[in-house]
Design a protein around this motif. Structure first.
Motif, PDB file in Angstrom:
ATOM      1  N   LEU A 252       0.831  -1.205   0.000  1.00  0.00           N
ATOM      2  CA  LEU A 252       0.000   0.000   0.000  1.00  0.00           C
ATOM      3  C   LEU A 252       0.868   1.259   0.000  1.00  0.00           C
ATOM      4  N   ALA A 253       1.984   1.207   0.721  1.00  0.00           N
ATOM      5  CA  ALA A 253       2.882   2.365   0.781  1.00  0.00           C
ATOM      6  C   ALA A 253       3.511   2.646  -0.583  1.00  0.00           C
ATOM      7  N   VAL A 254       3.851   1.599  -1.318  1.00  0.00           N
ATOM      8  CA  VAL A 254       4.416   1.777  -2.662  1.00  0.00           C
ATOM      9  C   VAL A 254       3.378   2.421  -3.583  1.00  0.00           C
ATOM     10  N   GLN A 255       2.131   1.976  -3.489  1.00  0.00           N
ATOM     11  CA  GLN A 255       1.061   2.596  -4.279  1.00  0.00           C
ATOM     12  C   GLN A 255       0.928   4.078  -3.922  1.00  0.00           C
ATOM     13  N   GLU A 256       1.070   4.363  -2.640  1.00  0.00           N
ATOM     14  CA  GLU A 256       0.976   5.745  -2.163  1.00  0.00           C
ATOM     15  C   GLU A 256       2.084   6.602  -2.774  1.00  0.00           C
ATOM     16  N   VAL A 257       3.284   6.061  -2.782  1.00  0.00           N
ATOM     17  CA  VAL A 257       4.439   6.780  -3.332  1.00  0.00           C
ATOM     18  C   VAL A 257       4.233   7.100  -4.811  1.00  0.00           C
ATOM     19  N   MET A 258       3.720   6.147  -5.562  1.00  0.00           N
ATOM     20  CA  MET A 258       3.497   6.368  -6.993  1.00  0.00           C
ATOM     21  C   MET A 258       2.447   7.456  -7.224  1.00  0.00           C
ATOM     22  N   ASP A 259       1.392   7.453  -6.417  1.00  0.00           N
ATOM     23  CA  ASP A 259       0.343   8.468  -6.561  1.00  0.00           C
ATOM     24  C   ASP A 259       0.848   9.848  -6.148  1.00  0.00           C
ATOM     25  N   LEU A 260       1.647   9.899  -5.096  1.00  0.00           N
ATOM     26  CA  LEU A 260       2.200  11.177  -4.646  1.00  0.00           C
ATOM     27  C   LEU A 260       3.128  11.768  -5.708  1.00  0.00           C
ATOM     28  N   TYR A 261       3.922  10.931  -6.329  1.00  0.00           N
ATOM     29  CA  TYR A 261       4.815  11.380  -7.403  1.00  0.00           C
ATOM     30  C   TYR A 261       4.013  11.989  -8.553  1.00  0.00           C
ATOM     31  N   SER A 262       2.928  11.332  -8.926  1.00  0.00           N
ATOM     32  CA  SER A 262       2.083  11.829 -10.012  1.00  0.00           C
ATOM     33  C   SER A 262       1.459  13.181  -9.661  1.00  0.00           C
ATOM     34  N   THR A 263       0.948  13.298  -8.442  1.00  0.00           N
ATOM     35  CA  THR A 263       0.304  14.549  -8.036  1.00  0.00           C
ATOM     36  C   THR A 263       1.324  15.666  -7.848  1.00  0.00           C
ATOM     37  N   LEU A 264       2.505  15.335  -7.368  1.00  0.00           N
ATOM     38  CA  LEU A 264       3.565  16.342  -7.263  1.00  0.00           C
ATOM     39  C   LEU A 264       3.913  16.904  -8.637  1.00  0.00           C
ATOM     40  N   ASN A 265       3.857  16.058  -9.655  1.00  0.00           N
ATOM     41  CA  ASN A 265       4.096  16.521 -11.021  1.00  0.00           C
ATOM     42  C   ASN A 265       3.011  17.512 -11.456  1.00  0.00           C
ATOM     43  N   ASP A 266       1.757  17.197 -11.131  1.00  0.00           N
ATOM     44  CA  ASP A 266       0.653  18.109 -11.451  1.00  0.00           C
ATOM     45  C   ASP A 266       0.815  19.444 -10.727  1.00  0.00           C
ATOM     46  N   ILE A 267       1.131  19.367  -9.448  1.00  0.00           N
ATOM     47  CA  ILE A 267       1.258  20.585  -8.646  1.00  0.00           C
ATOM     48  C   ILE A 267       2.430  21.435  -9.124  1.00  0.00           C
ATOM     49  N   ALA A 268       3.527  20.786  -9.523  1.00  0.00           N
ATOM     50  CA  ALA A 268       4.685  21.531 -10.025  1.00  0.00           C
ATOM     51  C   ALA A 268       4.329  22.283 -11.303  1.00  0.00           C
ATOM     52  N   ASN A 269       3.565  21.643 -12.180  1.00  0.00           N
ATOM     53  CA  ASN A 269       3.121  22.316 -13.405  1.00  0.00           C
ATOM     54  C   ASN A 269       2.193  23.483 -13.083  1.00  0.00           C
ATOM     55  N   TYR A 270       1.291  23.260 -12.159  1.00  0.00           N
ATOM     56  CA  TYR A 270       0.327  24.316 -11.819  1.00  0.00           C
ATOM     57  C   TYR A 270       1.026  25.500 -11.155  1.00  0.00           C
ATOM     58  N   LYS A 271       1.985  25.216 -10.290  1.00  0.00           N
ATOM     59  CA  LYS A 271       2.720  26.304  -9.638  1.00  0.00           C
ATOM     60  C   LYS A 271       3.501  27.118 -10.666  1.00  0.00           C
ATOM     61  N   ALA A 272       4.060  26.430 -11.666  1.00  0.00           N
ATOM     62  CA  ALA A 272       4.784  27.137 -12.725  1.00  0.00           C
ATOM     63  C   ALA A 272       3.855  28.072 -13.490  1.00  0.00           C
ATOM     64  N   MET A 273       2.633  27.620 -13.728  1.00  0.00           N
ATOM     65  CA  MET A 273       1.660  28.467 -14.414  1.00  0.00           C
ATOM     66  C   MET A 273       1.314  29.695 -13.580  1.00  0.00           C
TER      67      MET A 273
END
Length: 309
Positions: free
Chosen positions: A183-204
């Motif tokens: 479950l923790a590995v699944q969590e890490v993968m989802d957090l990585y994906s959302t961090l990518n979204d947030i990084a793009n949004y912050k850049a905008m």
């Protein structure tokens, strides 16, 4: 509700000495959407007060699974998930990681961080995604909130990878622990994906290039986890592919879909311009003059999420 089936599923997921079967976990997640969440949560809360750390650990696994797969209402039903072993010695040089009480404390600590995040930012699902058809609330559409959100997500990512790393260092094939690591590995993968979204949004929002420093760190950590999971003794599902760091470009279909979930505030919407159309080659024999670009036309950097000044 089938009382007998519910009782059996709760017993297996909370008290049995075998791992919680995916079938029973899925059943309880399904029942959480059909009016039985309150009953399940009461059982989890009661077991967290148990004196047996093994049972406590199993209740944490059930809670984690429901957060990811059950009704999101669970974040309103539970305020505190942290566990502290009151009987543990206070003055020790090295914690005893051979006991379930150690792992229950460690596991509950990272779960509490996730719970706090979801109670604070209720727009996100248990997998850190904005549900289809919904948008980031207007009061979150500012740089300060997004920067804080990014910090909290990154802190959670490191907490989960630390927990996974501690398990790898222990070099145990304990099946119950492995279920929490899965479950923790699944969590890490989802957090990585959302961090990518947030990084793009912050850049905008900042009208700057996307900052990928945190994302590169995350990707390296996931690569290490992926490599370690190849160990034959582990029954944890392997990581097949690690998504690349995604730079969202304006004017693309991807950016339009992205902005349905992460819309720009009105103050910025008028400043964002689509990329210039691709120039066509000049045909031979054409006598049309090449029109100079107006000095007022903004330059577009397609590798950047926004316009450059």
């Amino acid at each position: 509700m089938n009382f007998i089936k519910m009782s059996y599923s709760l017993f297996e997921c909370l008290h049995s000495y075998s791992i919680s079967s995916p079938k029973q976990l899925r059943y309880l997640a399904k029942r959480s959407y059909k009016g039985d969440l309150n009953l399940i949560v009461k059982k989890i809360k009661k077991q967290l007060r148990d004196e047996f750390s093994y049972d406590i650990f199993k209740s944490l696994i059930l809670f984690h699974y429901l957060c990811r797969n059950g009704s999101p209402q669970i974040f309103n039903e539970v305020e505190q998930i942290s566990y502290y072993n009151k009987n543990a010695p206070t003055k020790v040089f090295q914690p005893d990681n051979s006991k379930f009480s150690y792992w229950a404390e460690s596991y509950s600590t990272v779960l509490q961080q996730s719970l706090t995040f979801h109670r604070k930012y209720q727009i996100f699902t248990g997998r850190y995604k904005i549900p289809r058809g919904e948008t980031l609330p207007e009061n979150f559409q500012n740089v300060d909130i997004i920067a804080q959100m990014e910090t909290e997500l990154f802190t959670m990512f490191k907490a989960y990878t630390d927990y996974i790393g501690a398990f790898f260092e222990k070099q145990t094939n304990n099946k119950i622990l492995q279920q929490s690591i899965e479950l923790a590995v699944q969590e890490v993968m989802d957090l990585y994906s959302t961090l990518n979204d947030i990084a793009n949004y912050k850049a905008m929002l900042l009208q700057r290039r996307i900052d990928t420093s945190n994302l590169h760190f995350c990707k390296q950590e996931i690569e290490h986890i992926k490599k370690t999971l190849e160990t034959p003794l582990l029954s944890i599902p392997k990581i097949k592919d690690i998504p690349p760091i995604n730079h969202i470009k304006l004017g693309t279909s991807e950016s339009k879909i992205f902005m349905m979930s992460y819309p720009l505030p009105l103050s910025l919407q008028n400043e964002v311009t689509s990329p210039l159309p691709t120039k066509h080659k000049k045909h031979h024999g054409s006598h049309k003059e090449k029109r100079p670009r107006s000095k007022g036309t903004p330059l577009i950097n397609l590798d950047c999420a926004i316009l450059l000044d």
